[in-house]
Design a protein around this motif. Structure first.
Motif, PDB file in Angstrom:
ATOM      1  N   ALA A   9      19.380   5.465   0.647  1.00 43.48           N
ATOM      2  CA  ALA A   9      18.375   6.497   0.887  1.00 43.48           C
ATOM      3  C   ALA A   9      17.064   5.868   1.351  1.00 43.48           C
ATOM      4  N   ILE A  10      16.272   6.674   2.065  1.00 39.78           N
ATOM      5  CA  ILE A  10      14.953   6.251   2.543  1.00 39.78           C
ATOM      6  C   ILE A  10      13.893   7.048   1.788  1.00 39.78           C
ATOM      7  N   GLU A  11      12.915   6.345   1.264  1.00 38.80           N
ATOM      8  CA  GLU A  11      11.860   6.966   0.456  1.00 38.80           C
ATOM      9  C   GLU A  11      10.606   7.211   1.291  1.00 38.80           C
ATOM     10  N   SER A  12       9.956   8.338   1.051  1.00 38.47           N
ATOM     11  CA  SER A  12       8.732   8.686   1.783  1.00 38.47           C
ATOM     12  C   SER A  12       7.515   8.021   1.148  1.00 38.47           C
ATOM     13  N   LEU A  13       6.606   7.583   2.006  1.00 35.16           N
ATOM     14  CA  LEU A  13       5.313   7.058   1.558  1.00 35.16           C
ATOM     15  C   LEU A  13       4.215   8.101   1.716  1.00 35.16           C
ATOM     16  N   GLY A  14       4.600   9.302   2.157  1.00 36.66           N
ATOM     17  CA  GLY A  14       3.599  10.319   2.441  1.00 36.66           C
ATOM     18  C   GLY A  14       2.883  10.001   3.746  1.00 36.66           C
ATOM     19  N   PRO A  15       1.796  10.679   4.048  1.00 39.59           N
ATOM     20  CA  PRO A  15       1.044  10.397   5.290  1.00 39.59           C
ATOM     21  C   PRO A  15       0.440   9.000   5.262  1.00 39.59           C
ATOM     22  N   GLN A  16       0.307   8.401   6.436  1.00 43.18           N
ATOM     23  CA  GLN A  16      -0.309   7.075   6.531  1.00 43.18           C
ATOM     24  C   GLN A  16      -1.779   7.175   6.131  1.00 43.18           C
ATOM     25  N   GLN A  17      -2.191   6.310   5.197  1.00 42.64           N
ATOM     26  CA  GLN A  17      -3.560   6.346   4.700  1.00 42.64           C
ATOM     27  C   GLN A  17      -4.295   5.023   4.877  1.00 42.64           C
ATOM     28  N   VAL A  18      -3.635   4.052   5.488  1.00 38.89           N
ATOM     29  CA  VAL A  18      -4.284   2.765   5.739  1.00 38.89           C
ATOM     30  C   VAL A  18      -4.147   2.418   7.213  1.00 38.89           C
ATOM     31  N   GLU A  19      -5.131   1.667   7.723  1.00 40.08           N
ATOM     32  CA  GLU A  19      -5.049   1.171   9.090  1.00 40.08           C
ATOM     33  C   GLU A  19      -4.472  -0.234   9.078  1.00 40.08           C
ATOM     34  N   VAL A  20      -3.764  -0.569  10.128  1.00 45.31           N
ATOM     35  CA  VAL A  20      -3.160  -1.888  10.224  1.00 45.31           C
ATOM     36  C   VAL A  20      -4.260  -2.918  10.433  1.00 45.31           C
ATOM     37  N   PRO A  21      -4.301  -3.977   9.597  1.00 46.79           N
ATOM     38  CA  PRO A  21      -5.364  -4.976   9.739  1.00 46.79           C
ATOM     39  C   PRO A  21      -5.160  -5.848  10.978  1.00 46.79           C
ATOM     40  N   ASP A  22      -6.240  -6.433  11.453  1.00 43.03           N
ATOM     41  CA  ASP A  22      -6.188  -7.351  12.581  1.00 43.03           C
ATOM     42  C   ASP A  22      -6.031  -8.767  12.021  1.00 43.03           C
ATOM     43  N   VAL A  23      -4.850  -9.355  12.231  1.00 41.09           N
ATOM     44  CA  VAL A  23      -4.591 -10.695  11.696  1.00 41.09           C
ATOM     45  C   VAL A  23      -4.432 -11.720  12.815  1.00 41.09           C
ATOM     46  N   SER A  24      -4.767 -11.340  14.038  1.00 39.76           N
ATOM     47  CA  SER A  24      -4.643 -12.276  15.156  1.00 39.76           C
ATOM     48  C   SER A  24      -5.552 -13.476  14.933  1.00 39.76           C
ATOM     49  N   GLY A  25      -5.043 -14.669  15.232  1.00 35.39           N
ATOM     50  CA  GLY A  25      -5.798 -15.902  15.045  1.00 35.39           C
ATOM     51  C   GLY A  25      -5.641 -16.518  13.669  1.00 35.39           C
ATOM     52  N   MET A  26      -5.085 -15.767  12.697  1.00 38.33           N
ATOM     53  CA  MET A  26      -4.863 -16.312  11.364  1.00 38.33           C
ATOM     54  C   MET A  26      -3.580 -17.133  11.348  1.00 38.33           C
ATOM     55  N   THR A  27      -3.442 -17.969  10.334  1.00 40.93           N
ATOM     56  CA  THR A  27      -2.164 -18.614  10.092  1.00 40.93           C
ATOM     57  C   THR A  27      -1.294 -17.659   9.278  1.00 40.93           C
ATOM     58  N   GLU A  28      -0.025 -18.007   9.118  1.00 39.01           N
ATOM     59  CA  GLU A  28       0.927 -17.053   8.538  1.00 39.01           C
ATOM     60  C   GLU A  28       0.563 -16.620   7.121  1.00 39.01           C
ATOM     61  N   ARG A  29       0.210 -17.558   6.255  1.00 36.53           N
ATOM     62  CA  ARG A  29      -0.041 -17.216   4.849  1.00 36.53           C
ATOM     63  C   ARG A  29      -1.230 -16.268   4.692  1.00 36.53           C
ATOM     64  N   PRO A  30      -2.424 -16.566   5.247  1.00 43.70           N
ATOM     65  CA  PRO A  30      -3.522 -15.601   5.135  1.00 43.70           C
ATOM     66  C   PRO A  30      -3.194 -14.258   5.781  1.00 43.70           C
ATOM     67  N   ALA A  31      -2.449 -14.280   6.883  1.00 50.77           N
ATOM     68  CA  ALA A  31      -2.070 -13.027   7.539  1.00 50.77           C
ATOM     69  C   ALA A  31      -1.179 -12.200   6.625  1.00 50.77           C
ATOM     70  N   ALA A  32      -0.198 -12.848   5.992  1.00 53.63           N
ATOM     71  CA  ALA A  32       0.699 -12.141   5.079  1.00 53.63           C
ATOM     72  C   ALA A  32      -0.070 -11.574   3.887  1.00 53.63           C
ATOM     73  N   MET A  33      -1.052 -12.327   3.381  1.00 55.25           N
ATOM     74  CA  MET A  33      -1.852 -11.839   2.248  1.00 55.25           C
ATOM     75  C   MET A  33      -2.682 -10.631   2.649  1.00 55.25           C
ATOM     76  N   ALA A  34      -3.256 -10.658   3.858  1.00 52.64           N
ATOM     77  CA  ALA A  34      -4.061  -9.533   4.329  1.00 52.64           C
ATOM     78  C   ALA A  34      -3.200  -8.282   4.509  1.00 52.64           C
ATOM     79  N   ILE A  35      -1.955  -8.472   4.946  1.00 52.25           N
ATOM     80  CA  ILE A  35      -1.041  -7.348   5.146  1.00 52.25           C
ATOM     81  C   ILE A  35      -0.631  -6.743   3.808  1.00 52.25           C
ATOM     82  N   ARG A  36      -0.258  -7.600   2.864  1.00 53.02           N
ATOM     83  CA  ARG A  36       0.227  -7.103   1.567  1.00 53.02           C
ATOM     84  C   ARG A  36      -0.910  -6.535   0.723  1.00 53.02           C
ATOM     85  N   LYS A  37      -2.140  -6.992   0.966  1.00 53.83           N
ATOM     86  CA  LYS A  37      -3.294  -6.482   0.225  1.00 53.83           C
ATOM     87  C   LYS A  37      -3.460  -4.986   0.448  1.00 53.83           C
TER      88      LYS A  37
END
Length: 260
Positions: free
Chosen positions: A103-131
């Motif tokens: 089954a697929i679960e709903s998250l409801g309406p999107q309430q966050v904007e996608v962060p800009d992680v361009s220029g970051m290395t993978e670990r800080p980018a992943a942390m910014a995304i998961r935050k």
């Protein structure tokens, strides 16, 4: 001299025969019923989980001897957060006992904007995304100049709205070994047809021109290394693959032009 058998003994004999036949018939019915239960007793009808909360859906399938697996989460403007959007198999399908219902679960309406992680290395980018309670999606690598492991592009793009999934995929740089023909697609939107064609040709790409809404009668006319459909005019309004995506030399790039 004839021998007479008492009637009582005859009746007793037939009673024994009929009793044995009845017992055999009962045994056959019991065996047939047991066989049917063995074959069909483990089959279950899949319930309808759509619209239920994840916890209620878990109880529903558990009561039927089935297993629930939440495979992914998607944004939805119609299904409240925490409720089931869709399922596989569909409701009403007959499955075996302990079958897995995905089954697929709903998250409801999107309430966050996608962060800009361009220029970051993978670990800080992943942390910014998961935050922001987003998920890290596919991580691909592409030979590029500069420091390796740097984010070259992301999907969805920064500050994107109206996305379906909370997953952000990254394209990271890696050291160029001199053998790769892949590179990051540049932006050609806003350019004229001639300029866009020249720039793509220099990169080893060819142009596929889609008809614009204001194009003349469509037709297919080969022109050099570009396949022209319709009569494009004006600057490039969109491109596919989009800027920042991975492309390989020899691929075609679909361009749409605005009216002149």
């Amino acid at each position: 001299m004839s021998v007479r058998i008492p009637i009582t003994k005859v009746n007793r004999f037939f009673n024994i025969i009929f009793g044995a036949a009845a017992m055999i018939a009962i045994a056959l019915v019991f065996a047939f019923t047991t066989m049917r239960l063995a074959i069909h007793g483990g089959q279950v009808e899949v319930p309808n989980l759509v619209g239920q909360t994840a916890s209620d859906a878990q109880k529903t399938v558990g009561n039927r001897g089935l297993n629930l697996v939440l495979t992914s989460r998607f944004y939805s403007t119609t299904v409240p957060a925490g409720h089931i959007i869709s399922q596989t198999p569909s409701p009403g399908v007959i499955v075996r006992h302990e079958w897995e219902i995905r089954a697929i679960e709903s998250l409801g309406p999107q309430q966050v904007e996608v962060p800009d992680v361009s220029g970051m290395t993978e670990r800080p980018a992943a942390m910014a995304i998961r935050k922001l309670s987003l998920d890290l999606g596919t991580v691909a690598h592409l030979p590029a100049p500069g420091d390796p492991g740097t984010v070259l592009a992301q999907t969805p793009p920064p500050n994107a709205g109206g996305i379906d999934s909370p997953r952000v995929s990254l394209l990271l740089s890696q050291k160029d070994d001199g053998h790769s023909t892949a590179f990051v697609m540049p932006a050609v939107t806003g350019l004229t047809r001639e300029t866009a064609s020249t720039r793509l040709a220099a990169l080893g790409l060819y142009m596929i021109v889609a008809p614009s809404p204001d194009a003349a009668t469509p037709g297919t006319t080969p022109s050099g290394d570009a396949m022209v459909v319709g009569d494009p005019g004006g600057p490039v309004t969109s491109q596919s693959p989009a800027a920042g995506h991975r492309v390989v030399r020899g691929e075609g790039v679909k361009l749409t032009f605005g009216g002149s």
